[in-house]
Design an enzyme around this catalytic site. Structure first.
Site, PDB file in Angstrom:
ATOM      1  N   ASP A 423       0.794  -1.245  -0.125  1.00 42.28           N
ATOM      2  CA  ASP A 423       0.086  -0.100   0.064  1.00 42.28           C
ATOM      3  C   ASP A 423       0.909   1.356  -0.073  1.00 42.28           C
ATOM      4  O   ASP A 423       1.814   1.083   0.728  1.00 42.28           O
ATOM      5  CB  ASP A 423      -0.907  -0.046   1.240  1.00 42.28           C
ATOM      6  CG  ASP A 423      -1.908   1.010   1.037  1.00 42.28           C
ATOM      7  OD1 ASP A 423      -2.903   0.817   0.389  1.00 42.28           O
ATOM      8  OD2 ASP A 423      -1.801   2.086   1.738  1.00 42.28           O
ATOM      9  N   ASN A 431      -3.146  12.964  -2.611  1.00 44.97           N
ATOM     10  CA  ASN A 431      -4.066  13.141  -3.631  1.00 44.97           C
ATOM     11  C   ASN A 431      -4.617  14.607  -3.160  1.00 44.97           C
ATOM     12  O   ASN A 431      -4.809  15.460  -4.169  1.00 44.97           O
ATOM     13  CB  ASN A 431      -5.251  12.332  -3.567  1.00 44.97           C
ATOM     14  CG  ASN A 431      -5.243  11.381  -5.018  1.00 44.97           C
ATOM     15  OD1 ASN A 431      -4.398  11.682  -5.990  1.00 44.97           O
ATOM     16  ND2 ASN A 431      -5.912  10.533  -5.103  1.00 44.97           N
ATOM     17  N   ASP A 440      -2.177   9.763  -9.754  1.00 50.20           N
ATOM     18  CA  ASP A 440      -2.088   8.750 -11.010  1.00 50.20           C
ATOM     19  C   ASP A 440      -0.625   8.700 -11.531  1.00 50.20           C
ATOM     20  O   ASP A 440      -0.090   7.265 -11.502  1.00 50.20           O
ATOM     21  CB  ASP A 440      -2.850   9.363 -12.231  1.00 50.20           C
ATOM     22  CG  ASP A 440      -4.443   9.247 -12.073  1.00 50.20           C
ATOM     23  OD1 ASP A 440      -4.603   8.370 -11.063  1.00 50.20           O
ATOM     24  OD2 ASP A 440      -5.092   9.582 -12.805  1.00 50.20           O
ATOM     25  N   GLU A 466      -4.762   2.597  -4.294  1.00 45.25           N
ATOM     26  CA  GLU A 466      -3.334   2.623  -4.404  1.00 45.25           C
ATOM     27  C   GLU A 466      -2.708   1.381  -3.792  1.00 45.25           C
ATOM     28  O   GLU A 466      -1.498   1.204  -3.132  1.00 45.25           O
ATOM     29  CB  GLU A 466      -2.780   3.817  -3.135  1.00 45.25           C
ATOM     30  CG  GLU A 466      -3.159   3.578  -1.752  1.00 45.25           C
ATOM     31  CD  GLU A 466      -4.753   3.827  -1.241  1.00 45.25           C
ATOM     32  OE1 GLU A 466      -5.050   3.887  -0.282  1.00 45.25           O
ATOM     33  OE2 GLU A 466      -5.647   3.874  -2.607  1.00 45.25           O
TER      34      GLU A 466
END
Length: 544
Positions: A423, A431, A440, A466
């Site tokens: 992760d 983000n 991204d 993610e």
């Protein structure tokens, strides 16, 4: 009648005469013809044979495009042999509405044949897809031949003179060629029907409709449909050309819109395509109430617009990186060139020859073949994307679930299999701070980092969001820990942020697993990942 023949002959002997010897084979009559345009269509046989306005065929050839005039054609045949010459006169282009022929009967008289595709098929002298008529020239004599052409479509005068055996040989070769052509069409239709039943992709359905209707259209174009399907329906024989062409344009655009995902990727082109579909539909409906000559020119123009639009849409998709569009473009370029050549012939700009008359069909079969290849490429892409994550290019969760089960079963038979669940730390905060585009990019950077630092034979997957997973076949718990530590190394942030991108990893191994199922292995690795996050992140924790 004999006197009439002599009078008619006397007016053509001064013109170039076709000489027929005992070993005569075949001859293209174009250089030997004289033509007369009857603009008002008022001349009858007597007036036409007395007319003085006949002229040689123009240098561009006897193809006058969409003409409302009546055209009279005359020539003379001289038999140099000592026996009567039995000859066959062939008009190659089969879509002539009304064709009248005044031919020598070999007994000093003239016979009148009134045929055309506005007459029942039985009106023809010989039961063939195009117009073939017999004329008999007595030994040592010169006889005239007079023909009258009238049609609402393209005026294409293409006359050839044959001895019976050479014509029979040529018809045999042509039948073989057409058999291969239509056989190829039918094979492509059944091939794609099988694929459609298997994949249930609607695009295949539109392709099948396009192929079936287009094949029937060419049957009309070649004269086979009238000969074999509706020989007693001359009105439908003419109307079907417009109806089938219009439907093929509608289905071709519908196929293109679906194949290129035009509604989403090319919305403006998609709207233009819908307008052209509506225009083609109106012309098809209009063909049931309007004369053939009124609708045939509009449908020819719409055909040109449709092919141009399809070519433009394919180019846009190809430039956008859609790989199946390569075959799509090759198919339509092949078709486009032959369509334009045929349309230029129909409008009288190009002469009638083997290429302009039959190239359309060769191009159509090549197009259908390449479109089948394009559809196969589309299926491969759909299969690939169903197992591949489009953002990272890694295998997706669907692939992971299948591969984990497979590797777990293999491990039970021959050795351990380990699993890493990975992760990105604080990704939501990342983000929110840098935006989704940067997020991204970070996911792609992590995917590349993981793929480069695994062992040969290991596989990494984007599990979702993610989160990633890696399957390590043959790795025990210690080996899996070593791989996890290597993955914890610095991840290149690509200049997105000054802060490093860090990972948390949960590790599990099938050795000593209390429940010998793949789902239990993933559950242990996921619990270890949760523990890694609880202990402060940027670390690897192994399940025990």
């Amino acid at each position: 009648m004999a006197c009439l023949l002599l009078v008619l002959a006397s007016r053509v002997w001064a013109q170039p005469v076709v000489e027929v010897t005992p070993d005569f084979d075949r001859l293209d009559l174009t250089p030997h013809l004289e033509i007369l345009e009857d603009v008002e269509g008022e001349l009858d046989f007597d007036a036409a044979r007395r007319a003085t306005g006949y002229a040689p065929v123009p240098a561009a050839g006897p193809n006058f495009g969409f003409s409302t005039s009546v055209w009279w054609v005359r020539f003379a045949v001289h038999n140099t042999g000592s026996e009567p010459a039995v000859l066959l006169l062939r008009q190659d282009y089969p879509l002539i509405d009304h064709l009248d022929l005044w031919l020598p009967d070999g007994r000093g008289g003239t016979r009148h044949l009134h045929t055309g595709d506005r007459k029942p098929f039985a009106s023809r002298d010989i039961d063939l897809r195009n117009f073939v008529s017999q004329l008999v020239v007595p030994a040592g004599e010169t006889v005239p031949v007079l023909l009258r052409y009238a049609t609402g479509g393209s005026m294409d005068i293409s006359l050839k003179l044959f001895a019976p055996v050479p014509l029979l040989e040529q018809v045999g070769v042509e039948q073989l060629a057409y058999g291969i052509y239509y056989g190829g069409f039918i094979a492509l239709i059944f091939y794609n029907l099988i694929i459609f039943v298997a994949v249930r992709d609607r695009v295949f359905f539109w392709y099948l409709l396009y192929a079936v209707v287009f094949g029937l259209h060419f049957g009309v174009h070649n004269g086979f449909s009238y000969q074999f399907l509706w020989p007693n329906s001359p009105a439908w024989a003419n109307q079907s050309l417009v109806v089938l062409l219009g439907l093929s344009l509608i289905f071709a655009l519908q196929f293109t819109r679906g194949f290129l995902d035009a509604q989403r990727m090319l919305p403006r082109c998609d709207r233009i395509a819908q307008i052209l579909q509506a225009m083609a539909g109106l012309i098809v409906l209009g063909s049931f109430v309007l004369p053939y000559g009124t609708v045939v020119v509009p449908i020819a123009h719409v055909t040109i617009l449709v092919t141009a639009l399809i070519l433009f849409m394919g180019t846009r998709s190809l430039l956008a990186g859609y790989r199946p569009a390569r075959y799509f473009m090759l198919a339509w370029i092949a078709m486009l060139l032959t369509v334009f050549a045929y349309m230029l012939k129909a409008f009288g700009i190009l002469p009638n020859n083997v290429l302009t008359q039959n190239g359309f069909q060769i191009g159509s079969l090549l197009e259908m073949t390449l479109l089948s290849v394009a559809l196969s490429a589309r299926v491969r892409d759909l299969q690939k994307y169903s197992f591949t994550d489009p953002l990272t290019g890694l295998l997706n969760r669907r692939s992971f679930d299948q591969h984990l089960e497979l590797e777990f079963l293999r491990g039970r038979q021959g050795g351990p299999v380990s699993l890493l669940v990975i992760d990105i730390d604080h990704f939501k905060r990342f983000n929110d701070s840098h935006g989704h585009a940067a997020g991204d990019k970070a996911i792609r950077l992590v995917a590349r980092h993981l793929d480069r630092n695994l062992r040969p034979g290991d596989a990494v997957y984007r599990y979702g969001g993610e989160e990633f997973a890696a399957i390590l076949p043959g790795a025990d718990l210690d080996q899996a820990r070593d791989v996890a530590q290597r993955l914890l190394g610095p991840v290149d942030s690509g200049g997105i942020t000054d802060d490093p991108i860090t990972l948390s990893i949960g590790v599990a191994c099938s050795d000593g697993l209390p429940e010998p199922v793949a789902a239990r292995l993933f559950e242990l690795a996921d619990q270890a990942l949760y523990q890694a996050k609880t202990e402060g992140r940027h670390r690897a924790v192994a399940a025990t």
